[in-house]
Design an enzyme around this catalytic site. Structure first.
Site, PDB file in Angstrom:
ATOM      1  N   THR A   1       0.558  -1.151   0.113  1.00  0.00           N
ATOM      2  CA  THR A   1       0.269  -0.076  -0.224  1.00  0.00           C
ATOM      3  C   THR A   1       0.413   1.358  -0.091  1.00  0.00           C
ATOM      4  O   THR A   1       0.393   2.025  -0.280  1.00  0.00           O
ATOM      5  CB  THR A   1      -1.022   0.073   1.020  1.00  0.00           C
ATOM      6  OG1 THR A   1      -1.844  -1.569   1.431  1.00  0.00           O
ATOM      7  CG2 THR A   1      -1.865   1.338   1.289  1.00  0.00           C
TER       8      THR A   1
ATOM      9  N   ASN B   1      -5.925 -10.903  -7.319  1.00  0.00           N
ATOM     10  CA  ASN B   1      -5.886 -11.509  -5.316  1.00  0.00           C
ATOM     11  C   ASN B   1      -6.680 -12.065  -5.121  1.00  0.00           C
ATOM     12  O   ASN B   1      -7.046 -13.159  -4.644  1.00  0.00           O
ATOM     13  CB  ASN B   1      -5.656 -10.111  -4.777  1.00  0.00           C
ATOM     14  CG  ASN B   1      -6.630  -9.514  -4.641  1.00  0.00           C
ATOM     15  OD1 ASN B   1      -6.327  -8.439  -5.492  1.00  0.00           O
ATOM     16  ND2 ASN B   1      -7.045  -8.619  -3.798  1.00  0.00           N
TER      17      ASN B   1
ATOM     18  N   GLN C   1       0.814 -10.521  -5.809  1.00  0.00           N
ATOM     19  CA  GLN C   1       0.230 -11.861  -6.274  1.00  0.00           C
ATOM     20  C   GLN C   1       1.063 -12.754  -7.131  1.00  0.00           C
ATOM     21  O   GLN C   1       1.367 -13.309  -7.164  1.00  0.00           O
ATOM     22  CB  GLN C   1      -0.680 -12.058  -6.039  1.00  0.00           C
ATOM     23  CG  GLN C   1      -1.974 -11.019  -5.040  1.00  0.00           C
ATOM     24  CD  GLN C   1      -2.119 -11.904  -3.788  1.00  0.00           C
ATOM     25  OE1 GLN C   1      -1.246 -13.242  -3.484  1.00  0.00           O
ATOM     26  NE2 GLN C   1      -2.806 -11.235  -2.751  1.00  0.00           N
TER      27      GLN C   1
ATOM     28  N   SER D   1       4.701  -6.913  -1.647  1.00  0.00           N
ATOM     29  CA  SER D   1       4.317  -7.059  -0.189  1.00  0.00           C
ATOM     30  C   SER D   1       5.019  -8.511   0.874  1.00  0.00           C
ATOM     31  O   SER D   1       4.697  -9.147  -0.349  1.00  0.00           O
ATOM     32  CB  SER D   1       3.256  -6.719  -0.226  1.00  0.00           C
ATOM     33  OG  SER D   1       2.789  -7.202   1.276  1.00  0.00           O
ATOM     34  N   GLY D   2       5.886  -8.156   1.695  1.00  0.00           N
ATOM     35  CA  GLY D   2       6.415  -9.294   2.397  1.00  0.00           C
ATOM     36  C   GLY D   2       5.340 -10.297   3.165  1.00  0.00           C
ATOM     37  O   GLY D   2       5.352 -11.947   2.315  1.00  0.00           O
ATOM     38  N   HIS D   3       4.319  -9.879   3.681  1.00  0.00           N
ATOM     39  CA  HIS D   3       3.455 -10.808   4.515  1.00  0.00           C
ATOM     40  C   HIS D   3       2.960 -11.794   3.231  1.00  0.00           C
ATOM     41  O   HIS D   3       2.621 -12.986   4.122  1.00  0.00           O
ATOM     42  CB  HIS D   3       2.502 -10.143   5.020  1.00  0.00           C
ATOM     43  CG  HIS D   3       1.319  -9.244   4.324  1.00  0.00           C
ATOM     44  ND1 HIS D   3       0.257  -9.898   4.403  1.00  0.00           N
ATOM     45  CD2 HIS D   3       1.471  -8.031   4.348  1.00  0.00           C
ATOM     46  CE1 HIS D   3      -0.936  -8.757   4.322  1.00  0.00           C
ATOM     47  NE2 HIS D   3       0.150  -8.221   3.610  1.00  0.00           N
TER      48      HIS D   3
ATOM     49  N   THR E   1      13.885   5.147   9.830  1.00  0.00           N
ATOM     50  CA  THR E   1      14.806   4.295   9.972  1.00  0.00           C
ATOM     51  C   THR E   1      14.394   2.846   9.741  1.00  0.00           C
ATOM     52  O   THR E   1      13.233   2.634   9.791  1.00  0.00           O
ATOM     53  CB  THR E   1      15.169   3.887  11.735  1.00  0.00           C
ATOM     54  OG1 THR E   1      15.566   5.154  12.048  1.00  0.00           O
ATOM     55  CG2 THR E   1      15.997   3.039  12.529  1.00  0.00           C
TER      56      THR E   1
ATOM     57  N   CYS F   1      -8.929  -9.136   1.878  1.00  0.00           N
ATOM     58  CA  CYS F   1      -8.702  -7.501   2.270  1.00  0.00           C
ATOM     59  C   CYS F   1      -9.727  -6.545   1.713  1.00  0.00           C
ATOM     60  O   CYS F   1      -9.293  -5.504   1.930  1.00  0.00           O
ATOM     61  CB  CYS F   1      -7.921  -6.671   0.324  1.00  0.00           C
ATOM     62  SG  CYS F   1      -6.631  -8.396   0.586  1.00  0.00           S
TER      63      CYS F   1
HETATM   64  N1  PLP Z   1      -2.490  -4.963  -4.134  1.00  0.00           N
HETATM   65  C1  PLP Z   1      -2.501  -6.661  -4.017  1.00  0.00           C
HETATM   66  C2  PLP Z   1      -2.896  -7.080  -5.133  1.00  0.00           C
HETATM   67  C3  PLP Z   1      -2.825  -7.269  -2.383  1.00  0.00           C
HETATM   68  O1  PLP Z   1      -3.210  -8.473  -2.686  1.00  0.00           O
HETATM   69  C4  PLP Z   1      -2.388  -6.798  -1.424  1.00  0.00           C
HETATM   70  C5  PLP Z   1      -2.696  -7.259  -0.369  1.00  0.00           C
HETATM   71  O2  PLP Z   1      -3.858  -7.051   0.565  1.00  0.00           O
HETATM   72  C6  PLP Z   1      -2.517  -5.405  -1.963  1.00  0.00           C
HETATM   73  C7  PLP Z   1      -1.901  -4.676  -2.718  1.00  0.00           C
HETATM   74  C8  PLP Z   1      -1.880  -4.600  -0.145  1.00  0.00           C
HETATM   75  O3  PLP Z   1      -1.003  -5.017   0.475  1.00  0.00           O
HETATM   76  P1  PLP Z   1      -0.381  -4.787   1.703  1.00  0.00           P
HETATM   77  O4  PLP Z   1      -1.063  -5.610   2.680  1.00  0.00           O
HETATM   78  O5  PLP Z   1       0.778  -5.176   1.410  1.00  0.00           O
HETATM   79  O6  PLP Z   1      -0.144  -3.263   1.836  1.00  0.00           O
END
Ligand code: PLP
Length: 749
Positions: free
Chosen positions: A82, A166, A196, A216-218, A254, A345
């Site tokens: 994001t 996603n 994704q 995005s790492g998670h 940081t 999401c």
């Molecule tokens: N874009 C996609 C395709 C996603 O699946 C997500 C996940 O929620 C995001 C953006 C946002 O990522 P983040 O949670 O790292 O802000």
């Protein structure tokens, strides 16, 4: 372990929601922990600890370049995708402030994660760009409309597309998109959301003209709060976060070194071809196939909402033809399988905008289920997932959710007595007698497949399909249901009543009817009387009464004076304990008896205690209906707010302590198919006889069948604590004084 941490045991959970987030792999958690405790330096410090931290940071940046194929350009560490999206959009729009395009547009794919259009809309407005924000339509397969891009690219200040969706896993043809963008606009900023795609498709970003790519790492086994943004060499850039000048002044603050160390380990795993943590595409395809077969074997009629040939293998998006997404999710959750409805999401959304954009039917969009796994998933996990999914089949069959295979023994009747079915605020009632004769009252079109399935699965004989009046707000479902059930309406009146009879005889009870006009001219009420006691157990009153309210009289055929007369007539027939079964329940009350109905409806009480005359009732009712009419869209009735609940909230520890005492009973308010999927008495170490399963749909039945005693203590529970709270509120309004809701439900047990 601290009591802030739950659950304590996740070993029994099968997690199939990787597109929402993933667990951190143990080997990644290890380096994160090491970096927090040992290699904890600040990369800006000039001492050795700082130099070590800086080395880790730069080493990770290089690995990121290798993983995403970006030897040129900038790699920044962000808090996640994001932030990457914000940075890309703000950089582009600031650079575009003095544009000379006449009708500028900002383009984004219609199936993009909401972070993208919302960011475009926000900064377009805040920075006063005033461009038109336009969604690029997609085909039924979810692929971007290249002609639309060709048409608008010339006027575009920015084009945002995604590599992999996603919700569906559909991947875009980035080469084709690039060709169309660049042939019409060599300079427009192009962002590709790659969240994704990482670990699921090969990337070579420097070989493309993509300007910005957030990661995005998670979403791939690294911690939350860390991500990467790729910026093409020469693309516009304005720091989104200014401050101490970290990341060469491009992103201050940081650095999140533990998160970066997590990415470092993740990238090493991705780059090490000899390491088999991440499975090959062939293996992932075989996982998908196994899950697909398990789903088809279990649910029979279901539709996959995307073309597998156009999707990454790690996502399956499907809709079960006759089960709502809530039912499927509750069922999976009860079986310990975590899945998601549409997109986790975009919480709160009741339908999928992604599937809407792909033009799928309303039912499929509203009831889509997403099942997603990560590339580190093992065969053992997939095998267990498939076994668990298949184990749901007998539960579905036993609960009339699907027609049994003819080879299986006949299932027990699961719906004896009264069951309430709801669609939005409307209620339909099914009464099944001991000898399996069924009467359906006020059917609703959307519920026909469900009713049909129950009748067929349970071999019920339909005795009658009745309407309490010709419903004005919905199309008649009665004829359609009769057709589906092959039920003949010969010799019945317009509301389905057999003309030659003054009662419908069922084995243990009898249904009689009385005319109760007021809401409409044709309104009747059906009284279900017990043959032994002659008591009226249930009164199906349509929209004459609503829980804690009265039917609307300000509609065609409505007449408040006539309603007063009907109410007096009806009161002669009912006992205090008669359960009132209305045609609508906008307040989610679920079950109310005649005594409480009077207590909670002041105008009704005033009429029946002769505090007011029929004429005064009529005047007051007319006045309040007119007022309500101006406040709400026409409803079939208006209810006063129900009295406050006296139900208490307890947490898991308190509930377990209470259950040591023998006089405390547990009511599982989940539907029987969820109740059947796990053994709650074993989980709470109590004897099965202290556990009752009373879902909200059977609350009315439970009130009359003697299962409940207002003097007893009850702890109510469900999956998340919401349904049980409604049930606890309901019971407390009915005079149960020792009702406790397990807050957080089974999720926090
Ligand atoms: N874009 C996609 C395709 C996603 O699946 C997500 C996940 O929620 C995001 C953006 C946002 O990522 P983040 O949670 O790292 O802000």
């Amino acid at each position: 372990m601290s009591d802030l941490l739950f659950p304590t045991d996740t070993s029994s959970q099968i997690y199939l929601d990787a597109n929402a987030t993933t667990p951190v792999l143990p080997c990644i958690a290890e380096v994160v922990s090491h970096t927090m405790q040992i290699c904890f330096g600040n990369p800006s410090s000039s001492h050795i600890t700082g130099i070590q931290a800086k080395h880790l940071l730069e080493q990770t940046r290089q690995k990121a370049r290798d993983v995403i194929g970006a030897q040129q350009g900038d790699i920044l560490f962000t808090s996640g995708a994001t932030e990457g999206i914000q940075t890309a959009v703000v950089s582009t729009l600031i650079a575009a402030k003095n544009h000379t395009i006449k009708n500028p547009v900002l383009l984004y794919g219609a199936t993009e994660h909401k972070a993208v259009p919302n960011t475009l809309i926000h900064w377009n407005s805040v920075l006063g760009i005033n461009a038109k924000v336009l969604a690029i339509p997609v085909s039924n397969d979810g692929l971007l409309d290249l002609e639309f891009i060709a048409e608008h690219a010339r006027n575009a200040l920015m084009i945002c597309t995604m590599a992999v969706n996603n919700e569906t896993g559909v991947y875009q043809d980035l080469t084709a998109i690039e060709a169309v963008i660049r042939s019409h606009n060599a300079d427009v900023a192009w962002m590709v959301d790659c969240v994704q795609a990482l670990g699921k498709t090969a990337l070579a970003l420097s070989d493309t003209s993509i300007d910005y790519a957030p990661f995005s790492g998670h979403k791939l086994y690294a911690p939350k709060g860390i991500g990467v943004l790729y910026i093409r060499q020469g693309s516009a850039y304005t720091p989104f976060i200014a401050g101490g000048g970290q990341e060469s002044g491009m992103r201050s603050g940081t650095e999140n070194l533990p998160g970066i160390a997590g990415l470092n380990k993740l990238f090493s795993l991705l780059l090490d071809k000899a390491n088999d943590t991440f499975k090959s595409l062939d293996v992932l395809h075989s996982y998908r196939e196994q899950l697909q077969h398990a789903l088809v074997d279990t649910f029979g009629s279901l539709t996959f909402n995307h073309d597998f040939d156009l999707s990454v293998p790690t996502t399956l998006n499907f809709s079960v033809d006759e089960l709502s997404s809530k039912e499927v999710m509750d069922l999976f959750d009860a079986a310990g399988i975590r899945i998601s409805g549409g997109s986790a999401c975009s919480s709160g959304a009741s339908r999928s905008f992604v599937l809407d954009a792909m033009g799928v039917s309303d039912w499929r969009s509203e009831n889509a289920i997403r099942l997603s796994f990560g590339p580190a998933t093992t065969q053992a996990e997939i095998t267990t997932a498939c076994t668990r999914i298949r184990s749901l089949k007998p539960i579905l069959q036993a609960n009339c959710l699907m027609v049994s295979d003819s080879s299986l023994p006949l299932q027990e009747v699961c719906a004896l007595g009264l069951t309430q079915f709801r669609h939005q605020g409307a209620c339909c009632w099914l009464y099944v007698s001991q000898n399996k004769h069924a009467v359906i009252i006020d059917p609703i079109v959307e519920l026909i497949p469900r009713l049909e399935k129950i009748v067929h699965t349970q071999n019920l004989t339909v005795a009658a399909i009745l309407d309490t009046h010709a419903h004005q707000e919905r199309c008649a479902a009665t004829a359609l249901l009769a057709q589906a059930l092959k039920f003949s309406f010969a010799d019945t009146d317009q509301l389905g009543w057999p003309i030659s009879q003054d009662r419908i005889e069922l084995s243990e009870c009898t249904i009689e009817r009385i005319a109760t006009p007021g809401h409409s001219e044709d309104s009747v009420s059906y009284l279900l009387k017990c043959n032994d006691s002659h008591q009226v157990r249930f009164c199906f009153c349509g929209d004459l009464l609503l829980p804690a309210g009265l039917g609307n009289t300000a509609i065609d055929g409505g007449n408040a004076l006539v309603m007063a007369h009907s109410l007096r007539q009806l009161s002669q027939c009912l006992d205090n304990s008669t359960v009132i079964c209305s045609g609508h329940d906008y307040q989610q009350c679920f079950a109310i008896n005649w005594q409480v109905q009077q207590q909670q409806t002041p105008l009704l009480k005033a009429l029946l205690t002769n505090e007011i005359t029929d004429a005064e009732f009529s005047q007051q009712k007319h006045h309040s209906d007119e007022c309500n009419l101006s406040k709400f869209a026409t409803l079939c009735g208006y209810a006063d707010s129900l009295q406050h609940s006296t139900a208490y909230e307890v947490n898991a520890v308190q509930a377990k302590e209470m259950l040591i005492l023998a006089d405390v009973h547990l009511i599982d308010t989940r539907e029987p198919y969820e109740h059947g999927a796990n053994d709650i008495s074993q989980q709470l170490a109590i004897t099965p006889d202290r556990v009752m399963n009373i879902p909200l749909s059977r609350m009315a039945n439970a009130l009359v069948d003697g299962q409940l005693n207002a003097q007893n203590k009850y702890i109510l529970l469900c999956r998340s604590g919401n349904r049980s709270k409604q049930a606890a509120t309901n019971l407390s309004q009915l005079g149960f004084t020792q009702v406790y809701n397990l807050s957080g439900g089974m999720a926090l047990l």
